[in-house]
Design an enzyme around this catalytic site. Structure first.
Site, short mmCIF file in Angstrom:
data_model
loop_
_atom_site.label_atom_id
_atom_site.label_comp_id
_atom_site.label_asym_id
_atom_site.label_seq_id
_atom_site.Cartn_x
_atom_site.Cartn_y
_atom_site.Cartn_z
N GLY A 13 26.79 -46.72 79.05
CA GLY A 13 25.70 -46.30 78.17
C GLY A 13 26.99 -45.50 76.85
O GLY A 13 26.93 -44.54 77.12
N GLY A 15 27.14 -43.85 75.02
CA GLY A 15 26.42 -42.17 73.17
C GLY A 15 26.78 -42.02 72.56
O GLY A 15 28.12 -42.10 72.75
N ALA A 16 26.33 -40.63 72.06
CA ALA A 16 27.20 -40.08 71.98
C ALA A 16 27.68 -39.06 72.74
O ALA A 16 29.92 -38.80 73.00
CB ALA A 16 26.18 -38.81 71.25
N LYS A 183 21.62 -25.53 82.16
CA LYS A 183 21.32 -25.91 81.08
C LYS A 183 20.39 -26.34 80.71
O LYS A 183 19.82 -26.78 79.50
CB LYS A 183 22.82 -26.96 81.67
CG LYS A 183 22.32 -28.41 80.66
CD LYS A 183 23.07 -28.03 79.52
CE LYS A 183 23.13 -29.48 78.56
NZ LYS A 183 23.31 -30.47 78.41
N GLU A 264 13.72 -37.79 75.66
CA GLU A 264 13.79 -37.46 77.27
C GLU A 264 13.03 -36.39 78.00
O GLU A 264 13.23 -35.24 78.53
CB GLU A 264 15.29 -36.88 78.07
CG GLU A 264 16.32 -37.92 77.93
CD GLU A 264 17.61 -37.25 78.24
OE1 GLU A 264 18.54 -38.43 78.95
OE2 GLU A 264 18.16 -36.53 77.42
#
Length: 297
Positions: A13, A15-16, A183, A264
């Site tokens: 993955g 991604g960012a 978080k 998400e």
């Protein structure tokens, strides 16, 4: 004293978050190779890091799990939380007897998501706070240095060592439950951005900060019920972080909505409602956010 063998890394993955981590690890003296496991190929990684400079990396890119011929020392899963089935396709060829699997995802169910596909003792949950945005495949803006936190222990220490040469602050904790729910408190408030379609500056609009505080209070109550040590200050802390972030910042939930991708919502808000229901704690705001974001998809 003999030199320790360098390690092979596979990042599922890019991604960012995955792309940022892969770029930094490509420059680690402990790493021999980095393989990106991606849906589509890319020529290189270019990350604009804090301060404006660029780091580049040209890791091996693989788009088909059948092309993987040997396991990696570390597999870092950086897909979205809802994309576990796709990510799991990479685990069979990548995971060998000595492979460790680090799950860099949102939410509080890192191990539970991947336990059906790999032995629990191999899984290292990772709480990631790396403000990064992808502008194009392989092109990422890394806004602040960021952190990664893992449970204390030998595996956690080995993971932390990988980041010694990066700007990412990696550390271990004896209370991972509290770190993960802290978080989650940050992430649940980000639903406001996805629901309004507006970037970080929306927190300054009338009533928005109070709404975020109320969402975070629900998260705090549920987190305490499952053993997290969350203080009464957490809602104000989350709002302060939002108010001091760049007004044009786009969190991943909003980024996915704007791009028409799945969101998400379950890992960020639905999980609070689910755990709340199990413990008899009302979570109407997070339940509403999960319901509306689900409907948008």
């Amino acid at each position: 004293m003999p030199f320790a063998a360098k390690l092979s890394i596979a990042v599922v993955g890019p991604g960012a978050i995955g792309g940022t981590v892969a770029a930094w690890l490509s420059h680690s003296p402990l790493v021999s190779s980095v393989t990106l496991c991606a849906r589509t190929s890319l020529d290189r990684l270019v990350v604009e890091v804090p301060g404006g400079r660029l780091i580049e990396a040209r890791p091996r890119v693989v788009t088909d799990p059948s092309r993987i011929k040997e396991p990696a020392d570390w597999v870092l899963v950086a897909t979205k939380a809802y994309d576990v089935a796709a990510a799991s396709a990479w685990l069979e060829p990548l995971v060998g007897p000595d492979t460790r699997v680090a799950v860099l995802q949102n939410g509080v169910e890192h191990v539970e998501r991947f336990a059906p596909f790999v032995a629990r003792e191999k899984i290292l949950p990772v709480v990631v706070d790396i403000p990064a945005e992808r502008s194009a495949p392989g092109r990422i803006q890394h806004r602040r240095d960021g952190t990664v936190i893992v449970p204390a222990g030998e595996t956690g220490e080995a993971f932390v060592a990988l980041f010694a040469e990066s700007v990412i602050d990696a550390s271990v904790t004896d209370d991972f439950v509290t770190v993960a729910w802290t978080k989650l408190a940050l992430n649940c408030a980000g639903a406001v951005n996805a629901l309004t379609g507006l970037p970080g500056g929306v927190v300054r609009e009338a009533g928005v900060a109070d709404l975020m505080r109320a969402m975070v209070r629900e998260c705090v109550l549920v987190g305490r019920a499952v053993g997290a040590d969350l203080g009464d200050h957490v809602p104000d802390w989350v709002v302060e972080r939002a108010e001091t972030s760049p007004p044009d910042s786009v969190n991943s939930l909003l980024g996915d909505r704007l791009a028409g991708r799945p969101m998400e919502w379950d890992a960020r808000n639905g999980v609070i409602a689910r755990f709340g229901a199990a413990h008899g704690i009302a979570t109407p705001l997070n339940a509403m956010a999960a319901t509306l974001l689900s409907a948008m998809e």
